[in-house]
Every structure is written in C-alpha cells, then in structure tokens.
Design an enzyme around this catalytic site. Structure first.
Site, PDB file in Angstrom:
ATOM      1  N   ASP A 190       0.816  -1.224   0.000  1.00 41.01           N
ATOM      2  CA  ASP A 190       0.000   0.000   0.000  1.00 41.01           C
ATOM      3  C   ASP A 190       0.845   1.269   0.000  1.00 41.01           C
ATOM      4  O   ASP A 190       0.338   2.356  -0.187  1.00 41.01           O
ATOM      5  CB  ASP A 190      -1.031   0.001   1.143  1.00 41.01           C
ATOM      6  CG  ASP A 190      -0.428   0.232   2.527  1.00 41.01           C
ATOM      7  OD1 ASP A 190       0.801   0.403   2.655  1.00 41.01           O
ATOM      8  OD2 ASP A 190      -1.210   0.249   3.500  1.00 41.01           O
ATOM      9  N   ASP A 191       2.150   1.134   0.210  1.00 38.42           N
ATOM     10  CA  ASP A 191       3.008   2.325   0.326  1.00 38.42           C
ATOM     11  C   ASP A 191       3.537   2.792  -1.032  1.00 38.42           C
ATOM     12  O   ASP A 191       4.403   3.661  -1.080  1.00 38.42           O
ATOM     13  CB  ASP A 191       4.179   2.043   1.266  1.00 38.42           C
ATOM     14  CG  ASP A 191       3.715   1.758   2.689  1.00 38.42           C
ATOM     15  OD1 ASP A 191       2.902   2.548   3.208  1.00 38.42           O
ATOM     16  OD2 ASP A 191       4.134   0.741   3.261  1.00 38.42           O
ATOM     17  N   SER A 228      -1.802   4.227   2.138  1.00 37.28           N
ATOM     18  CA  SER A 228      -1.798   3.675   3.487  1.00 37.28           C
ATOM     19  C   SER A 228      -3.164   3.848   4.151  1.00 37.28           C
ATOM     20  O   SER A 228      -3.837   4.859   3.931  1.00 37.28           O
ATOM     21  CB  SER A 228      -0.720   4.410   4.292  1.00 37.28           C
ATOM     22  OG  SER A 228      -0.352   3.647   5.384  1.00 37.28           O
ATOM     23  N   ASN A 239       4.841  -3.712   4.751  1.00 29.72           N
ATOM     24  CA  ASN A 239       4.316  -2.383   5.040  1.00 29.72           C
ATOM     25  C   ASN A 239       5.314  -1.562   5.849  1.00 29.72           C
ATOM     26  O   ASN A 239       6.116  -2.110   6.605  1.00 29.72           O
ATOM     27  CB  ASN A 239       3.011  -2.529   5.836  1.00 29.72           C
ATOM     28  CG  ASN A 239       2.312  -1.201   6.017  1.00 29.72           C
ATOM     29  OD1 ASN A 239       1.925  -0.574   5.045  1.00 29.72           O
ATOM     30  ND2 ASN A 239       2.163  -0.765   7.252  1.00 29.72           N
ATOM     31  N   SER A 263       4.052  -6.718   7.596  1.00 31.12           N
ATOM     32  CA  SER A 263       4.081  -5.352   8.111  1.00 31.12           C
ATOM     33  C   SER A 263       5.296  -5.193   9.006  1.00 31.12           C
ATOM     34  O   SER A 263       5.448  -5.911   9.998  1.00 31.12           O
ATOM     35  CB  SER A 263       2.802  -5.065   8.902  1.00 31.12           C
ATOM     36  OG  SER A 263       1.657  -5.388   8.129  1.00 31.12           O
TER      37      SER A 263
END
Ligand SMILES: *[C@@H]1O[C@H](CO)[C@@H](O)[C@H](O)[C@H]1NC(C)=O
Ligand SMILES: *[C@@H]1O[C@H](CO)[C@@H](O)[C@H](O)[C@H]1NC(C)=O
Ligand SMILES: *[C@@H]1O[C@H](CO)[C@@H](O)[C@H](O)[C@H]1NC(C)=O
Ligand SMILES: *[C@@H]1O[C@H](CO)[C@@H](O)[C@H](O)[C@H]1NC(C)=O
Length: 326
Positions: free
Chosen positions: A28-29, A60, A138, A171
C-alpha cells in the site's frame, strides 16, 4: 541421524526451496517504496518469478477499499516523482518490465494484478499461473483485528484470499516512508532486513510443496506477518519466527475531545472486544505483544468472518421467533 543422511536432507530441502514460485508482489506504500523493491530483489534472488504491481501513490490505511482510476495520472504524479502527470493509469518501469504501477487502492491494485497483469506477465490467467500473492512489507506494524481491517497492505492480501489465492501480508516495525532510491545497499538497511525475513518466510512456505498439484495455503486462508523494528542503533537483525494469533494485547481506537482545539483525538485502547478469542488456538501469544520484541509473528487468518457455531448458536436460538416469522 547419521551425517550422510543429514547432508542429503539439507540438499533436498535446498532443491525444493529454489523451485521458483510465480509471485505477485504488492503493497500500500506505493510501487516505489524501499521495502517492496528490496523484497522484489530478495525474492528474485531466491529464484522466484516475481511481478511487482503496486499503487502509483501512497495508499496507506485504505483497508479493503476498492477504488478504481477514472483518469490518467494527475498532479503531483506518482510517489517519489516516479510517474509523470498525464501518464496512463497503469504502466511499467522502462528499465524493468517486471515492475508495474496502478492508480488505485491496494485491494483494487491486487485485483488489477490478478486480472490484467498476471495474464500479460505469465501468459495465462492468474488462476492457472499465480502461486502466491505477497503484500508488503508495510512501513509500520499492523497488529490485531482493528489494524487488519484498516491496513491497505492487509486489504490487498485479504482481497487475494477472497479471490482464492494464497496470500501473505507483511508489516514491518519501521514506519519510515522511503523511496527505493534511499536504500543504502547494506544488509542492515531496514528495507533489506525486512526483505530477507519475507524471503525466508516464502521459502519456508514453499518448501516441499509442488504448486502444480497443491496450494500453498488452504482456500480462504492467508497469513499476516508482523516484523519487529529495524533501524540504526537497534541490534535486532535476525528475528526468530513465532506462531501467533491476532487477538491478545491488540488495540482499537478510543476518542476524546481535545480540550484546546475541541476536535476528536484518538488513543490506543486495549479493549476486550478486539481481544476476544473466538477462533483458533487461544494459547498462542498475541502478535501485538510479541512483535514489540525482536521477533517476527506469524498469524494465520481466514476470510470466513462467521462466528463459530458454539458462539453463534445461542444468538440464533434467541432470534428463533424472528426466523420463524413470528
Ligand atoms: C490516458 O492515457 C492513454 C495512454 O497515454 C491515452 O490514450 C488516453 O487518451 C488518456 N486518457 C485520458 C482521459 O486522458
Ligand atoms: C480460471 O478462471 C476461469 C474464469 O476466469 C475459469 O473459466 C477457469 O475454469 C478457471 N480455471 C481454474 C484452473 O480454476
Ligand atoms: C527506520 O529506518 C530508517 C531508514 O533506515 C531510519 O532512518 C530510522 O531511524 C528507522 N527508524 C527507527 C525507529 O529505527
Ligand atoms: C540488544 O539490545 C537490547 C536492548 O537494548 C539489549 O538488551 C541486548 O543485550 C542487546 N543484544 C546484543 C546482542 O547486543
């Protein structure tokens, strides 16, 4: 075990470990983050066929939100200046055709990777080619059920599991948002440490599995991994893996009104709802607690959100008259 047998066993496990998987790597970054690019390199080095498809910009905290692009790339362009304004809504790195961006949320990016990019890259539909979806690592931990739903990294993973693909979300404790161009190249760079842990986990998952005949994970099941904090002045470089569960020490937001501004402010609350152990092995340690030390926690999740029968039955019995139309 005689030494000879041990050598043979080691050689065998090495041979199965290098059988390359077809992997979709997302996050997502953004496609340009240091963690995802370092992980791309590490998985390639292990012999996997990896296609990276990441969001064009930082996404994010989007959870499973499914937003598709309705225009080409708008100002200010792709993350860290990687994509010019006006470029198509999806595209490829000019130097490396295995690197793709897509201008959507993480869950939408995972779907685009499966439905549009996988057939281009692997020459077959995703359900006949993709062995595994890896999301992350993440920039920051996503421990417990509250962050599970909130995290875009995990959103891309649960979307993939819902589609029937084995998926892992990772993550990392270090939450610095950084471009791949800032990677120092040192083994101890936090992005390279996170990538090494990811590659280690993928190797362990693939060991002994013939993906032409077997799935890497059962249908409807995924893995959420939280890595400890890596960074300068921190001696954690080779965390051990611990089987964990999502509940136990997990947090959820609690609000209060700021006496000065009058606006709501959020604090972390270790609440009883988010820590109710209803599924799985309640003896496993909570991921939130363990990932705060130099250890990597591995929680197995399912996308079947139904409550177990023993918990649901009294509720259904109580509502019985309703179901009988009374
Ligand atoms: C988006 O980009 C594509 C490829 O450059 C172009 O063909 C198309 O006209 C663009 N669409 C819009 C709405 O700008
Ligand atoms: C893959 O998906 C297509 C439809 O998208 C379907 O027709 C086909 O049967 C599926 N193949 C496998 C091996 O599941
Ligand atoms: C996270 O990594 C960055 C880049 O190496 C580093 O500058 C930062 O100090 C790290 N954060 C922590 C809390 O260690
Ligand atoms: C690593 O750091 C921790 C916390 O600062 C310390 O307790 C531990 O002794 C250190 N371990 C090594 C091997 O330096």
């Amino acid at each position: 075990m005689p030494a000879k047998t041990l050598v043979a066993a080691v050689a065998l496990s090495f041979a199965s470990a290098v059988a390359g998987l077809n992997i979709i790597l997302t996050n997502d970054d953004s496609w340009a983050s240091a963690n995802i690019r370092a992980t791309f390199t590490a998985l390639k080095a292990d012999g996997h066929n990896v296609v990276l498809v990441g969001p064009a910009v930082q996404q994010s905290g989007r959870g499973g939100t499914f937003v598709l692009p309705t225009s080409n790339i708008t100002a200010p362009g792709g993350e860290f200046g990687t994509i010019p304004v006006g470029a198509p809504f999806f595209g490829q790195d000019l130097q490396n055709q295995n690197l793709w961006y897509f201008n959507g949320t993480p869950a939408a990016t995972a779907a685009f990777a499966l439905d549009i990019i996988a057939p281009i890259h692997f020459g077959k539909p995703a359900n006949q080619s993709v062995d595994l979806v890896v999301s992350g690592p993440n920039e920051g931990n996503n421990n417990g059920p509250f962050l599970y739903t909130l995290s875009g990294t995990i959103g891309a993973a649960y979307l993939s599991v819902e589609r029937g693909f084995p998926a892992i979300a990772l993550s990392a404790g270090n939450n610095t948002h950084r471009s791949f161009t800032t990677n120092t190249g040192a083994k101890t760079d936090p992005a390279n440490l996170a990538a090494a842990v990811t590659a280690q986990l993928v190797t362990a998952l693939a060991r002994g599995v013939n993906t032409k005949k077997q799935r890497l994970l059962p249908l409807g099941v995924g893995i959420s991994v939280n890595l400890p904090l890596f960074g300068p002045g921190n001696n954690c470089t080779a965390p051990r893996f611990v089987a964990s569960r999502m509940t136990g020490g997990a947090i959820v937001s609690q609000l209060s009104l700021d006496p000065v501004t009058g606006f709501p402010v959020s604090a972390n609350l270790v609440a009883n709802g988010v820590n109710a152990c209803l599924n799985g092995n309640c003896k496993l340690p909570g991921e939130t607690i363990v990932s705060a030390t130099c250890q990597t926690v591995v929680s197995v999740f399912s996308v079947d959100y139904d409550a177990p029968t023993v918990v649901a039955a009294p509720v259904q019995a109580h509502l019985g008259p309703l179901f009988r139309g009374q």
